[in-house]
Write a protein that holds these residues in place. Sequence first.
Motif, PDB file in Angstrom:
ATOM      1  N   ASN A 142       0.774  -1.296  -0.088  1.00 10.40           N
ATOM      2  CA  ASN A 142      -0.141  -0.089   0.015  1.00 10.40           C
ATOM      3  C   ASN A 142       0.886   1.324  -0.017  1.00 10.40           C
ATOM      4  OD1 ASN A 142      -1.943  -2.078   0.643  1.00 10.40           O
ATOM      5  ND2 ASN A 142      -2.859  -1.059   2.299  1.00 10.40           N
ATOM      6  N   MET A 174     -14.349  -1.017   2.892  1.00 11.01           N
ATOM      7  CA  MET A 174     -13.777  -1.609   1.703  1.00 11.01           C
ATOM      8  C   MET A 174     -14.884  -1.325   0.486  1.00 11.01           C
ATOM      9  SD  MET A 174     -10.749  -2.891   2.225  1.00 11.01           S
ATOM     10  CE  MET A 174     -10.574  -4.149   0.956  1.00 11.01           C
ATOM     11  N   LYS A 234     -13.431   1.015  -2.630  1.00 10.90           N
ATOM     12  CA  LYS A 234     -13.401   0.019  -3.806  1.00 10.90           C
ATOM     13  C   LYS A 234     -12.578   0.798  -4.966  1.00 10.90           C
ATOM     14  CE  LYS A 234     -15.607  -3.529  -6.275  1.00 10.90           C
ATOM     15  NZ  LYS A 234     -16.704  -4.512  -6.326  1.00 10.90           N
ATOM     16  N   TYR A 243      -9.198   1.278  -4.945  1.00 11.49           N
ATOM     17  CA  TYR A 243      -8.385   0.048  -5.344  1.00 11.49           C
ATOM     18  C   TYR A 243      -8.495  -0.452  -6.806  1.00 11.49           C
ATOM     19  CZ  TYR A 243      -7.397  -1.895  -0.589  1.00 11.49           C
ATOM     20  OH  TYR A 243      -6.768  -1.973   0.849  1.00 11.49           O
ATOM     21  N   ARG A 289      -6.610  -4.539  -7.689  1.00 14.68           N
ATOM     22  CA  ARG A 289      -7.961  -5.383  -7.703  1.00 14.68           C
ATOM     23  C   ARG A 289      -7.914  -6.563  -7.095  1.00 14.68           C
ATOM     24  NH1 ARG A 289     -11.963  -4.760 -11.539  1.00 14.68           N
ATOM     25  NH2 ARG A 289     -10.626  -3.083 -12.492  1.00 14.68           N
ATOM     26  N   TRP A 326      -7.970  -6.019  -3.311  1.00 17.78           N
ATOM     27  CA  TRP A 326      -9.109  -5.783  -2.721  1.00 17.78           C
ATOM     28  C   TRP A 326      -9.851  -7.081  -2.305  1.00 17.78           C
ATOM     29  CZ3 TRP A 326     -14.271  -6.540  -3.756  1.00 17.78           C
ATOM     30  CH2 TRP A 326     -15.229  -5.852  -2.908  1.00 17.78           C
ATOM     31  N   ILE A 356      -5.521  -3.073   5.060  1.00 21.98           N
ATOM     32  CA  ILE A 356      -6.689  -2.685   4.187  1.00 21.98           C
ATOM     33  C   ILE A 356      -6.640  -0.788   3.924  1.00 21.98           C
ATOM     34  CG2 ILE A 356      -8.135  -4.574   4.863  1.00 21.98           C
ATOM     35  CD1 ILE A 356      -9.924  -2.932   6.497  1.00 21.98           C
TER      36      ILE A 356
END
Length: 332
Positions: A29, A72, A76, A79, A93, A96, A141
């Motif tokens: 990340n 999330m 999204k 991501y 992708r 996620w 995350i």
Amino acid sequence: MIIGGEKFKFDGTFDTPITVADSWVMPKNKLGGGNGEAKLYVGSRDKMEAFFGEIGFTATCFVLRQDLQAYMQAIKTEYLSPSQEYRGRDEMRLLWSERMQKIDALPDGIVDFTIREQSQIAGPRGYVNSTDRIYKLIREISLPLVSYISVMRLDYNGQLMFYLKLFADFEEIEKRKSFIENYGAIKQTEDEKFYGAREETVDEKKPAVRYGREGQDEYRRKLLEECPFCPITMINEESLLIASHIKPWAVSDSKERIDPNNGFILSPLYDKLFDRGYITFNDDKRVSISNWLSRQVRDRIGIKENQKFQFLPINDARAQYLEYHRCMVFKG
């Protein structure tokens, strides 16, 4: 208040959301170098200790599976279409999906973990850390600069517990996407790269970085035609009114961005509260106010929970956008 099926007494909110720094997230990340540090910067040491406990505190925290799932879903788009150069950009992708599966596997209801103050670190900055798998999952995350954490202090049968909730910062995502979409760079010639940029003459102009939103003048005009005042304050001075989006610009498609049903005319304070998810509206034109606002701010914003605003224009199309706002933006 009931959270995760348990009854708590609300005892306060940490007044500054904790921005997720690049140094804290897991390697894929990250935007910069290094492998990430597990210690999280919370705020000034004095303020942190006043909220969580005395020097060297250990605090019992919890998250909810449904909150992590909602986060999330909210992030999204970032991501799938990143606004930043994440180290694992080409894998986002897949990441996620993998991370969503980890969240789905968590138990329903409260999932608790422990954090500890990093009191061995000298200076005025306050840090916490944990070896718990849930703390690590939050690091995994979270996306730097466009995610943040809010913390609520609760009394559970005489024991203090801390409710953590992760949010997507739609405003920051929008800024970064606008920069990417509108930035025009001058390509240097090979000679310029070697010798340095040449001096500009008065006739030469660099392309500007534009943050304007295409189609927004017409969007605003249509909203003002429908409701030429803020339905909360009744202010009708156009220079003091903002055309707010219900579903944030950063996650809207090209049609939704200019659809007047995806908006309200609001005065600046309520535009900001709505945009940041601190208030939302129900289909019956009543307001909901987030508990993630401090008690003092809730008392000062000038509106009350469940207050009805008769002139708020809600039709079937706006009701659909509001459902998104309540589920993905509102800090419930």
